[in-house]
Design an enzyme around this catalytic site. Structure first.
Site, PDB file in Angstrom:
ATOM      1  N   ASP A 108       0.867  -1.170   0.000  1.00  0.00           N
ATOM      2  CA  ASP A 108       0.000   0.000   0.000  1.00  0.00           C
ATOM      3  C   ASP A 108       0.910   1.228   0.000  1.00  0.00           C
ATOM      4  OD1 ASP A 108      -2.396   1.636   0.525  1.00  0.00           O
ATOM      5  OD2 ASP A 108      -1.525   1.852   2.525  1.00  0.00           O
ATOM      6  N   ASP A 133      -0.250   5.145   0.911  1.00  0.00           N
ATOM      7  CA  ASP A 133      -0.549   6.113   1.977  1.00  0.00           C
ATOM      8  C   ASP A 133      -0.636   5.415   3.329  1.00  0.00           C
ATOM      9  OD1 ASP A 133      -1.595   8.739   0.374  1.00  0.00           O
ATOM     10  OD2 ASP A 133      -2.194   6.903  -0.643  1.00  0.00           O
ATOM     11  N   ASP A 190      -1.550  -0.923   5.968  1.00  0.00           N
ATOM     12  CA  ASP A 190      -1.663  -0.254   7.268  1.00  0.00           C
ATOM     13  C   ASP A 190      -3.092  -0.169   7.784  1.00  0.00           C
ATOM     14  OD1 ASP A 190      -2.602   3.041   6.909  1.00  0.00           O
ATOM     15  OD2 ASP A 190      -2.210   1.821   5.149  1.00  0.00           O
TER      16      ASP A 190
END
Length: 229
Positions: A15, A17, A176
């Site tokens: 991922d 961001d 995240d």
């Protein structure tokens, strides 16, 4: 990628961001500009962080809802277009990699891992960010929801990204958020989740294969996941 590497280890999909980069300052700045143009109070960094993870339309929808503005198809689409213009002019103005990201990516590349990015940020923005931050050379593929016309948590976003990167197994997903964990689980791919990111939900109990607090801990977590296979 390191052209001298000959050993093929597999594929790590990241991922963007909240995992590789802290992009909240630029997203918040763009949202606040949009709100100002509409005569609304700013959104700010903390609220923006909570709204991130589901793509620009949902980010803008959530920001408008925070200010009591109901989404209307025409007005909502106009707001998304305007936000996209504002954000496109500042995608990497304040966005920065998290600590140890470049160093660890270099180690993984040297160790023979193929790497890619799978993000709900539009591909052109994601490419601009990794390029501006001198991370682009690590990734065989940078895929947004517009790349394969599907976005997380749909597992096809992850599987198509891995396939485009060469599809070497094992495949590991690093993210995240609850969205990333759900995506990896749906794709049948081990997930390592970083606890410092933008998740809306506590990560404990969501089924990640490993939780780590710092990017520097990623190589050990990968080794642990592989040992458990």
């Amino acid at each position: 990628m390191d052209g001298k590497t000959t050993v093929s280890r597999g594929t790590i999909v990241f991922d963007l961001d909240g995992t590789l980069v802290d992009s909240v300052p630029d997203l918040a700045g763009a949202l606040d500009t949009l709100m100002s143009e509409k005569g609304l109070a700013p959104i700010g960094v903390d609220t923006t962080r909570r709204l991130i993870g589901h793509g620009i339309p949902n980010l803008v929808r959530g920001a408008l809802a925070e200010r009591g503005v109901e989404w209307e198809d025409g007005a909502g689409a106009d707001a998304v277009r305007r936000f996209t213009e504002i954000y496109g002019a500042r995608v990497s103005l304040e966005t920065r990699p998290y600590r140890d990201v470049a160093r660890v990516l270099q180690e993984l590349a040297a160790d023979g891992w193929q790497m890619a990015v799978c993000t709900n940020k539009m591909e052109r923005f994601a490419r601009a960010i990794v390029g501006d931050l001198d991370l682009g050379h690590f990734f065989a593929v940078v895929a947004g929801p517009d790349t394969f016309k599907v976005g997380k948590p749909d597992p096809r976003h992850l599987t198509e990204t891995a396939k485009a990167a060469g599809g070497r197994e094992p495949i590991i997903f690093v993210g995240d958020s609850e969205v990333d964990i759900a995506t990896g689980k749906a794709a049948g791919v081990p997930v390592i989740a970083l606890t410092y990111g933008y998740t809306r939900t506590p990560l404990d109990g969501l089924g990640a294969d490993r939780l780590i607090d710092a990017f520097a801990d990623l190589p050990d977590a990968i080794a642990s996941v592989l040992a458990a296979r």
